[in-house]
Design an enzyme around this catalytic site. Structure first.
Site, PDB file in Angstrom:
ATOM      1  N   SER A 257       0.853  -1.197   0.000  1.00  0.00           N
ATOM      2  CA  SER A 257       0.000   0.000   0.000  1.00  0.00           C
ATOM      3  C   SER A 257       0.884   1.242   0.000  1.00  0.00           C
ATOM      4  O   SER A 257       2.004   1.218   0.518  1.00  0.00           O
ATOM      5  CB  SER A 257      -0.876   0.026   1.251  1.00  0.00           C
ATOM      6  OG  SER A 257      -0.109   0.358   2.393  1.00  0.00           O
ATOM      7  N   ASP A 258       0.371   2.327  -0.580  1.00  0.00           N
ATOM      8  CA  ASP A 258       1.024   3.609  -0.350  1.00  0.00           C
ATOM      9  C   ASP A 258       0.843   3.921   1.140  1.00  0.00           C
ATOM     10  O   ASP A 258       0.078   3.247   1.835  1.00  0.00           O
ATOM     11  CB  ASP A 258       0.417   4.704  -1.247  1.00  0.00           C
ATOM     12  CG  ASP A 258       1.410   5.840  -1.499  1.00  0.00           C
ATOM     13  OD1 ASP A 258       2.334   6.030  -0.678  1.00  0.00           O
ATOM     14  OD2 ASP A 258       1.255   6.551  -2.510  1.00  0.00           O
ATOM     15  N   TRP A 259       1.533   4.933   1.645  1.00  0.00           N
ATOM     16  CA  TRP A 259       1.519   5.208   3.088  1.00  0.00           C
ATOM     17  C   TRP A 259       0.104   5.569   3.575  1.00  0.00           C
ATOM     18  O   TRP A 259      -0.456   6.563   3.173  1.00  0.00           O
ATOM     19  CB  TRP A 259       2.538   6.311   3.401  1.00  0.00           C
ATOM     20  CG  TRP A 259       3.865   5.744   3.843  1.00  0.00           C
ATOM     21  CD1 TRP A 259       4.548   6.100   4.968  1.00  0.00           C
ATOM     22  CD2 TRP A 259       4.648   4.710   3.232  1.00  0.00           C
ATOM     23  NE1 TRP A 259       5.692   5.335   5.091  1.00  0.00           N
ATOM     24  CE2 TRP A 259       5.780   4.484   4.043  1.00  0.00           C
ATOM     25  CE3 TRP A 259       4.492   3.915   2.092  1.00  0.00           C
ATOM     26  CZ2 TRP A 259       6.746   3.519   3.747  1.00  0.00           C
ATOM     27  CZ3 TRP A 259       5.457   2.954   1.792  1.00  0.00           C
ATOM     28  CH2 TRP A 259       6.555   2.778   2.615  1.00  0.00           C
ATOM     29  N   TRP A 260      -0.461   4.714   4.373  1.00  0.00           N
ATOM     30  CA  TRP A 260      -1.823   4.842   4.914  1.00  0.00           C
ATOM     31  C   TRP A 260      -2.913   4.652   3.858  1.00  0.00           C
ATOM     32  O   TRP A 260      -4.035   5.094   4.033  1.00  0.00           O
ATOM     33  CB  TRP A 260      -2.048   6.203   5.603  1.00  0.00           C
ATOM     34  CG  TRP A 260      -0.971   6.523   6.574  1.00  0.00           C
ATOM     35  CD1 TRP A 260      -0.781   5.954   7.785  1.00  0.00           C
ATOM     36  CD2 TRP A 260       0.076   7.490   6.419  1.00  0.00           C
ATOM     37  NE1 TRP A 260       0.328   6.497   8.395  1.00  0.00           N
ATOM     38  CE2 TRP A 260       0.868   7.443   7.579  1.00  0.00           C
ATOM     39  CE3 TRP A 260       0.402   8.387   5.402  1.00  0.00           C
ATOM     40  CZ2 TRP A 260       1.985   8.266   7.756  1.00  0.00           C
ATOM     41  CZ3 TRP A 260       1.510   9.200   5.575  1.00  0.00           C
ATOM     42  CH2 TRP A 260       2.290   9.137   6.746  1.00  0.00           C
ATOM     43  N   ALA A 261      -2.588   3.995   2.752  1.00  0.00           N
ATOM     44  CA  ALA A 261      -3.605   3.807   1.716  1.00  0.00           C
ATOM     45  C   ALA A 261      -4.389   2.509   1.905  1.00  0.00           C
ATOM     46  O   ALA A 261      -5.259   2.189   1.101  1.00  0.00           O
ATOM     47  CB  ALA A 261      -2.967   3.844   0.326  1.00  0.00           C
TER      48      ALA A 261
END
Ligand SMILES: *[C@@H]1O[C@H](CO)[C@@H](O)[C@H](O)[C@H]1NC(C)=O
Ligand SMILES: *[C@@H]1O[C@H](CO)[C@@H](O)[C@H](O)[C@H]1NC(C)=O
Ligand SMILES: *[C@@H]1O[C@H](CO)[C@@H](O)[C@H](O)[C@H]1NC(C)=O
Ligand SMILES: *[C@@H]1O[C@H](CO)[C@@H](O)[C@H](O)[C@H]1NC(C)=O
Ligand SMILES: *[C@@H]1O[C@H](CO)[C@@H](O)[C@H](O)[C@H]1NC(C)=O
Length: 735
Positions: A257-261
């Site tokens: 995931s992208d950061w916090w995605a």
């Protein structure tokens, strides 16, 4: 006494690069096949408990260090350190700042791009970082888009070619690549919530194409983006991750995931998300908090909401990626700390990488205008040079004073945000020009963009006046001069238009140099008769001044080409950053030159445009085709073309031969599409043969009913030219 200092060393480097196109990467031998990697990974993972398997996909927490992202170790597996990013190792000292992604596009140079990847990979490996969060391969759809500079332009074939070289280069140095961002993450505004809606044809032909290439090049991970696609968050999308990436593209690595995605536990994992980053157990701004994996995932397996088989699969994918690039053997200890750049700051991992940065910087300078052959600079007419504009100098506060490049002082070498990195040193444009001349040349300068009178005076007093200006952009978590990531406008920053006019009013030999993240609006000065040359070096990294001087003084004959269209009027672009929470890509595949071609709009400077200090003639274009039998794979060659390129000028040079295909009507394609290019070194007065191969997929369209690539039957036209509008040779063939 000679006027200009020698650049023999550089020429030697350039000529090696020029003549060895297509050669092997500088370093290989770390990578093994997916089959071997899976065999090793399956063996290791088979000995693990459920919890140990879950751990390797679980981020150990944001800001827990030592890297931007870390996963938890399991027996025989150390856990991974992930770090940005696409222009160099973020927040590390004594590392290089390479040319930006958009310059890789402008160089149209596969070999320098692969070498850039290999060199960057070496720096990550030397510092013990396992996973590079790059390459970025979204599309320049909206000219104001904040992160366009991290990518390679508006054409999916060009973006694909660059991504492919970077994946090969970086992984050859033993570092996992993270190809990103899947998918439709083309603007910064509302990126955490925006729903990108596109049809299936557009998805495959335009935005997914670079992912096909990255997967074929062996990318060991792919990052799902923040945004939604057709109503579902990318990192929650079974269609994108399971169906498209893992089934259709046969992607063997892991999805991060992208950061916090990450937005869920059960749905995310079951939809194909393998690793959650950064694994923030505390509240955070995007999702409202949550350690989606860890115990939550173990519990979900115990409840029966996620199968243990799926958890074994995600662990196997992650461990296989680590084996694939050879990180299991002699991997250097981590000598880096994202949260404290002073840790191991003195470990210098730059090696000879500045040679690549200088060479690719020079190779990506696009010469837009050169009247009266004012460039390269000539001995008798260049005794006194004026260098004007803050973009020609350093940040007066010092190097790396703006975290993540969160301000824009001095010359622009990169954009801002997570894609930025420190400069180990900076050769400014003024330094580059000054170093290149001897004492007989006088150089005056001012870095004041606002004192037009003094700029005019300096210009009036010089044989040649160089005026520098810029346009910056970046990621949305930083606002620079009121620009929230995406640019507010396409005009120059900091009084640039007025400065250029003031200089041009005062000196009839004005050379404009623009450092820009993308297209700009030049209407305020483009018709000024005293502007003899426009030089477009993009974002060249730490060697900016040297690579610029190489072109200005003729040590490198310019070959850079625009990786995007520069419109006459900004309203001519088909799409812009949208404030809506649903952004429909209504133009379909018609972005960039596809739109200009279809609607017969003449741009100011077309895609693929760029001048040289010589001229080229093309001849004898021929095409041979193979029979398109069922036995051919999508990546097999279906048609091969050859032609001759003659250098009809006085100096050696590199021509970028561009091949565009016109498809039969039934394929429903844009008027023409780039499907091949070759950078070819041709000595003055000599001829070179150029070969261009087109794969089955290059000549296919995406059939939305059959859900596969199909070669339309009928007549194809092959256009080969110097730019997308300057077509020199044409022939037809039938498939
Ligand atoms: C989005 O929806 C359109 C229209 O329903 C469909 O054609 C397309 O396949 C969908 N795209 C994705 C990425 O799911
Ligand atoms: C499980 O996820 C929920 C929702 O994100 C979160 O609030 C909770 O802290 C997580 N539990 C654990 C044990 O991490
Ligand atoms: C880079 O490394 C050298 C020694 O190799 C050291 O003297 C210097 O301080 C380091 N630079 C930074 C910014 O820490
Ligand atoms: C850049 O970041 C630093 C450190 O967080 C901060 O002090 C400074 O105000 C920021 N500058 C801009 C222009 O946002
Ligand atoms: C465009 O934005 C830049 C950067 O903020 C600013 O310097 C410039 O004045 C703006 N141009 C116009 C026409 O508003």
């Amino acid at each position: 006494m000679r006027l200009f200092a020698s650049a023999t060393g550089l020429l030697a480097i350039l000529s090696v690069l020029n003549t060895s196109v297509g050669a092997a990467p500088t370093k290989s031998g770390f990578e093994i096949s997916w089959e071997e990697a899976y065999a090793k990974a399956e063996k290791l993972v088979s000995g693990w408990t459920l919890e140990q398997k879950v751990n390797v996909g679980t981020g150990s927490g944001n800001e827990q260090g030592p890297c931007e992202g870390n996963t938890i170790a399991s027996p025989g597996f150390p856990g991974l350190c992930m770090n940005d990013g696409p222009t160099g190792l973020r927040r590390a000292y004594n590392t290089s700042q390479f040319v930006a992604g958009i310059n890789c596009g402008a160089s149209f140079d596969r070999e320098l791009t692969r070498q850039r990847g290999a060199y960057m990979g070496e720096e990550f490996r030397d510092k013990g970082v396992n996973v590079m969060l790059g390459p970025g391969m979204n599309m320049l759809r909206v000219p104001r888009g904040g992160r366009n500079w991290e990518y390679a332009g508006e054409d999916p074939y060009l973006v694909s070619a660059i991504a492919e070289e970077l994946v090969h280069g970086i992984q050859s140095a033993g570092v996992v690549t993270t190809s990103k961002h899947l998918i439709g993450n083309e603007q910064e505004e509302n990126r955490y919530t925006v729903d990108t809606v596109m049809d299936d044809k557009t998805l495959h032909e335009m935005y997914l194409l670079p992912f096909y290439h990255a997967v074929e090049a062996g990318t060991a991970s792919i990052m799902c983006g923040y945004n939604k696609v057709n109503g579902t968050y990318a990192c929650d999308s079974d269609h994108l991750m399971n169906t498209i990436l893992k089934d259709h593209l046969d992607f063997k690595g892991f999805v991060m995931s992208d950061w916090w995605a990450t937005h869920s536990t059960v749905n995310g994992v079951n939809s194909g998300l393998d690793m959650t980053m950064p694994g923030d157990a505390n509240a955070d701004s995007v999702t409202g908090g949550g350690l989606w994996y860890g115990k939550n995932l173990t519990d979900a397996v115990e409840r029966g909401d996620v199968s243990e088989e799926r958890v074994t699969d995600l662990a196997t994918r992650i461990v296989a990626a680590w084996y694939k690039v050879g990180e299991d053997k002699d991997y250097p200890d981590l000598r880096f700390n994202y949260f404290d750049s002073n840790v191991h700051a003195d470990l210098n991992v730059q090696r000879n990488h500045k040679e690549n940065i200088r060479a690719q910087g020079a190779a990506s300078v696009v010469l837009l205008k050169n009247e009266d052959n004012i460039l390269p600079l000539k001995q008798d007419s260049a005794k006194k040079l004026a260098v004007i504009g803050s973009d020609a100098g350093a940040d007066p506060e010092g190097l790396n004073k703006c975290p993540d490049a969160n301000c824009s002082r001095g010359t622009l070498t990169q954009g801002w945000g997570s894609g930025s990195c420190y400069l180990p040193y900076l050769v400014t444009p003024l330094d580059g020009i000054t170093n290149r001349v001897d004492d007989s040349v006088e150089i005056t300068h001012t870095f004041d963009d606002w004192n037009l009178e003094s700029a005019g005076k300096l210009a009036a007093d010089a044989d040649i006046a160089f005026v520098f200006a810029k346009s910056d952009s970046g990621e949305m978590y930083i606002v620079v001069d009121d620009n929230p990531g995406d640019r507010n406008n396409l005009t120059l920053w900091y009084n640039g238009d007025n400065l250029i006019n003031a200089v041009a009013d005062a000196n009839e030999n004005t050379v404009v140099v623009i450092h820009s993240v993308g297209p700009i609006d030049m209407n305020a000065w483009i018709d000024h008769p005293n502007i003899k040359a426009i030089v477009w070096p993009g974002l060249p990294g730490q060697e900016t001044g040297n690579s610029l001087a190489d072109v200005l003084f003729g040590d490198y004959n310019p070959s850079g080409r625009l990786p995007y269209t520069i419109a006459k009027n900004i309203d001519d672009y088909v799409a812009d950053v949208s404030p809506e929470l649903e952004v429909e890509y209504t133009e379909g595949v018609y972005i960039g030159y596809r739109h200009f071609d279809k609607n017969e709009i003449t741009p100011l400077y077309e895609f693929g445009y760029g001048l040289a200090y010589t001229t080229y003639e093309y001849s004898k274009l021929k095409v041979k085709t193979k029979k398109n039998s069922d036995g051919l794979k999508l990546t097999d060659t279906l048609a091969s073309a050859s032609l001759f390129v003659e250098n009809t000028g006085d100096v050696d040079g590199n021509e970028i031969v561009q091949a565009y295909i016109v498809y039969p009507e039934s394929a429903d394609q844009p008027p023409k599409q780039l499907r091949g290019f070759e950078k070819v070194f041709v000595e003055a007065g000599k001829k070179q043969k150029v070969n261009l191969d087109f794969t089955v997929r290059d000549l296919s369209y995406w059939d939305v009913v059959q859900q596969k690539w199909v070669v339309a039957s009928g007549e194809y036209t092959l256009l080969v030219g110097h730019t997308s509008l300057d077509i020199r040779q044409e022939t037809t063939f039938t498939l």
